[in-house]
Each structure stands twice: as C-alpha cells, then as structure tokens.
Design a protein around this motif. Structure first.
Motif: not given
Length: 125
Positions: A49-53, A56-61, A103-107
């Motif tokens: 599982v890795r950050p989606d790069e 079109g995927a956001p680069k930051a949360p 507070a909502i953060s989405t990664a």
C-alpha cells in the motif's frame, strides 16, 4: 412437576454448528465446499500500500472541516490545513454556540503486487 414428561429429566438435544447460521444442518457436501470458481485463490501474493501517484490523484492529502451543529463545511484544501482551520474560527465567530467541528483529511492510496514478476494486475488485464 408439570413438565409433561412423567417426572423424568429433560432430554438435552445435541447442537452442532457448521459455521455461522448453519445450526443443526449437515455439513456442506465436499464438492460444494471445494468447488473452483473464477475467484478461487491459487497462490498468495504479497501486496503493498503506497500513496497513489497515478495521473489525476492529488499529490497531498485533502483537508476540510464540518460544523457538527449545522453541518456547514469549509472549502477543501489540498495539502494545507490552515484554510479549514481558519474557516472553523470564522464560523464560531459568527455562530458562538457552534463549537464542535469534524476535521476530515483524505489521502489516496494505491495497492499493487509487491513483486510484479509474473503477476498480472487484474485492473489492467
């Protein structure tokens, strides 16, 4: 004593379980239990599982806030919490009884096979 069985001890019936919701039923037939299907796992594969790069995927949360009293929400901010935090301060200034916020953060994550050699990605095949 009025048990209706002539004063004898009540007979206990054995209860057998063969998985959830299968009380007092016979176990599944061997063919049913081991039937092959298109989703049968033949071997295990390690996944990461890795950050989606991907494009079109956001680069930051993404961050935003929601008032839990009136459900009003801030603008969404990419990679910066300051905007939603300032919105919450201004919101409570206008509405002094609205003091609770969500507070909502989405990664965004991407799950891929750890060793891609010989493993076809089902999303692309």
């Amino acid at each position: 004593m009025g048990s209706g069985n002539g004063g004898r001890e009540p007979r206990l019936q054995p209860v057998t379980r063969f998985g959830p919701g299968r009380r007092n039923r016979s176990p599944p037939a061997r063919e049913e239990a081991h039937a092959m299907s298109p989703r049968t796992i033949i071997r295990s594969v390690r996944w990461t599982v890795r950050p989606d790069e991907e494009a079109g995927a956001p680069k930051a949360p993404l961050y935003h806030a929601e008032c839990t009293t009136c459900h009003d929400t801030s603008e969404t901010s990419e990679g910066d919490r300051i905007g939603p935090e300032l919105w919450a301060l201004f919101h409570v200034g206008k509405n002094p009884s609205h003091r609770s916020f969500r507070a909502i953060s989405t990664a965004f994550w991407r799950v891929t096979p750890a060793d891609a050699d010989g493993v076809a990605d089902p999303a692309t095949s």
